[in-house]
Design a protein around this motif. Structure first.
Motif, PDB file in Angstrom:
ATOM      1  N   GLN A 201       0.830  -1.200   0.000  1.00  0.00           N
ATOM      2  CA  GLN A 201       0.000   0.000   0.000  1.00  0.00           C
ATOM      3  C   GLN A 201       0.867   1.255   0.000  1.00  0.00           C
ATOM      4  O   GLN A 201       0.599   2.212  -0.731  1.00  0.00           O
ATOM      5  CB  GLN A 201      -0.915  -0.025   1.233  1.00  0.00           C
ATOM      6  CG  GLN A 201      -1.958   1.066   1.248  1.00  0.00           C
ATOM      7  CD  GLN A 201      -2.928   0.893   2.403  1.00  0.00           C
ATOM      8  OE1 GLN A 201      -2.876  -0.075   3.148  1.00  0.00           O
ATOM      9  NE2 GLN A 201      -3.815   1.843   2.571  1.00  0.00           N
ATOM     10  N   LYS A 225      -3.502   3.611  -9.985  1.00  0.00           N
ATOM     11  CA  LYS A 225      -4.622   3.891  -9.094  1.00  0.00           C
ATOM     12  C   LYS A 225      -5.444   2.626  -8.824  1.00  0.00           C
ATOM     13  O   LYS A 225      -5.869   2.374  -7.689  1.00  0.00           O
ATOM     14  CB  LYS A 225      -5.514   4.976  -9.701  1.00  0.00           C
ATOM     15  CG  LYS A 225      -4.878   6.358  -9.728  1.00  0.00           C
ATOM     16  CD  LYS A 225      -5.835   7.396 -10.314  1.00  0.00           C
ATOM     17  CE  LYS A 225      -5.184   8.776 -10.336  1.00  0.00           C
ATOM     18  NZ  LYS A 225      -6.098   9.803 -10.937  1.00  0.00           N
ATOM     19  N   THR A 226      -5.664   1.832  -9.869  1.00  0.00           N
ATOM     20  CA  THR A 226      -6.396   0.571  -9.687  1.00  0.00           C
ATOM     21  C   THR A 226      -5.632  -0.377  -8.775  1.00  0.00           C
ATOM     22  O   THR A 226      -6.218  -1.059  -7.920  1.00  0.00           O
ATOM     23  CB  THR A 226      -6.630  -0.094 -11.056  1.00  0.00           C
ATOM     24  OG1 THR A 226      -7.364   0.793 -11.899  1.00  0.00           O
ATOM     25  CG2 THR A 226      -7.414  -1.390 -10.891  1.00  0.00           C
ATOM     26  N   ARG A 229      -6.105   0.734  -5.234  1.00  0.00           N
ATOM     27  CA  ARG A 229      -7.438   0.383  -4.727  1.00  0.00           C
ATOM     28  C   ARG A 229      -7.527  -1.107  -4.432  1.00  0.00           C
ATOM     29  O   ARG A 229      -8.144  -1.518  -3.425  1.00  0.00           O
ATOM     30  CB  ARG A 229      -8.506   0.805  -5.740  1.00  0.00           C
ATOM     31  CG  ARG A 229      -8.753   2.309  -5.804  1.00  0.00           C
ATOM     32  CD  ARG A 229     -10.048   2.613  -6.532  1.00  0.00           C
ATOM     33  NE  ARG A 229      -9.971   2.208  -7.924  1.00  0.00           N
ATOM     34  CZ  ARG A 229      -9.618   3.024  -8.929  1.00  0.00           C
ATOM     35  NH1 ARG A 229      -9.291   4.275  -8.658  1.00  0.00           N
ATOM     36  NH2 ARG A 229      -9.587   2.594 -10.166  1.00  0.00           N
ATOM     37  N   ASP A 230      -6.937  -1.939  -5.285  1.00  0.00           N
ATOM     38  CA  ASP A 230      -6.963  -3.387  -5.046  1.00  0.00           C
ATOM     39  C   ASP A 230      -6.221  -3.742  -3.752  1.00  0.00           C
ATOM     40  O   ASP A 230      -6.691  -4.568  -2.960  1.00  0.00           O
ATOM     41  CB  ASP A 230      -6.328  -4.127  -6.225  1.00  0.00           C
ATOM     42  CG  ASP A 230      -7.185  -4.066  -7.477  1.00  0.00           C
ATOM     43  OD1 ASP A 230      -8.389  -3.753  -7.345  1.00  0.00           O
ATOM     44  OD2 ASP A 230      -6.656  -4.314  -8.577  1.00  0.00           O
ATOM     45  N   SER A 233      -8.385  -2.750  -0.792  1.00  0.00           N
ATOM     46  CA  SER A 233      -9.510  -3.664  -0.570  1.00  0.00           C
ATOM     47  C   SER A 233      -9.035  -4.985   0.030  1.00  0.00           C
ATOM     48  O   SER A 233      -9.698  -5.560   0.909  1.00  0.00           O
ATOM     49  CB  SER A 233     -10.254  -3.914  -1.884  1.00  0.00           C
ATOM     50  OG  SER A 233      -9.423  -4.579  -2.828  1.00  0.00           O
TER      51      SER A 233
END
Length: 324
Positions: A201, A225-226, A229-230, A233
């Protein structure tokens, strides 16, 4: 060992000699490098390669930094993840212009599967930047698979705790001991995964800053960015699994306490039930000359019946009060 890769028709191709193809190589993967191999890569990339001691530093400034125009990013990744005891070790990614260097001292699965896939199909890996992002995506996919497997195992543990088919107390006791061991291993796995995801992260945030310039294409910025986010999560999901593991640990300890209380309850009830017969037997065991039942033919059966009745009456009384 140095694994060098060049790009041919949007695919990666492994080459044996880094020096021979130094102008074409865009990714050099260092696995447990020697001093000579580190010097060769440093000469090729133009910046120093961090040592293992430097990679294991826990400060953010020692793991994510810029030096001589090159981006240094270190994340803790798991290897040997087929079981519940993964090997955790740092991996450093050095992005210098159009070239990528990875330094590692263990074998995460993604470093085996990603080059094989990139050699067979076109993955858009045309630069060190795109290779880095694709490699990080493969690492996150692997972590997601590990988390999914851990989630299924935790569901099985939950089923074993709350829907046990065993009726014998000794067998349930052995099962609970095994369940506690499984819970402990899952907690260690979840802690390792959380450590890895936290480092990823931070790395994705640093990489987003590095690729946030106008020179970087929109596609790369969107992929970073994806990726962030993954990772976020997955971190939330691992936190949820850790909370569930804590709940299952408390539930298992509670079930063990219930089992132990049930056993103690049985002994307590047995002691109370047999207390009146013991009192009757003690009375008739006294050696007195004047005792009416001594000369009575039915004295012995009467004493046995009296002991039996004195045992049954407390049992029925406890049963009626709901104490059993």
């Amino acid at each position: 060992m140095i694994k060098a890769f060049v790009v041919e028709k949007d695919r990666l191709r492994f080459v044996e000699d880094l020096q021979q193809h130094r102008d074409q190589v865009i990714w050099a993967d260092l696995l447990v490098p020697t001093k000579e191999e580190e010097a060769a890569v440093e000469n090729w990339i133009g910046v120093g390669v961090p040592t293992r001691e430097e990679m294991e530093e826990i400060e953010i400034s020692s793991r994510l930094y810029i030096e001589d125009g090159a981006y240094f990013m270190t994340a803790t990744l798991p290897a040997h993840t087929d079981g519940d005891d993964p090997v955790m070790s740092p991996v450093t990614f050095v992005l210098a212009g159009n070239r990528l260097v990875t330094v590692r001292y263990h074998e995460p699965r993604a470093f085996q599967t990603f080059p094989m896939r990139a050699e067979k199909v076109s993955t858009g890996c045309t630069s060190g930047e795109t290779i880095l992002i694709s490699l990080l995506e493969a690492i996150v996919d692997r972590l997601a698979d590990i988390i999914e497997r851990a989630g299924r195992d935790i569901d099985e543990i939950s089923h074993a705790i709350f829907q046990s088919s065993e009726t014998k107390a000794t067998k349930r006791d052995r099962d609970f001991k095994k369940i506690l061991q499984r819970i402990g291993r899952k907690e260690e796995l979840a802690s390792s995964l959380r450590e890895s995801l936290v480092s990823l992260q931070r790395l994705s945030g640093f990489l987003g800053h590095a690729t946030g310039t106008e020179k970087t294409s929109k596609d790369i910025r969107a992929r970073v960015k994806t990726l962030a986010r993954d990772v976020l999560s997955l971190t939330d999901h691992v936190t949820f699994l850790s909370q569930k593991i804590t709940f299952l640990l408390d539930a298992t300890l509670g079930m063990i306490n219930i089992e132990q209380n049930g056993i103690i309850k049985i002994f307590s009830v047995a002691a109370v039930v047999f207390l009146p017969p013991t009192l009757v037997a003690s009375a008739y065991g006294m050696n007195f000359d004047v005792m009416p039942e001594l000369k009575w033919v039915l004295g012995y059966p009467f004493a046995l019946a009296l002991m039996l009745i004195s045992a049954i009456l407390p049992f029925l009384y406890f049963k009626r009060r709901g104490w059993l």
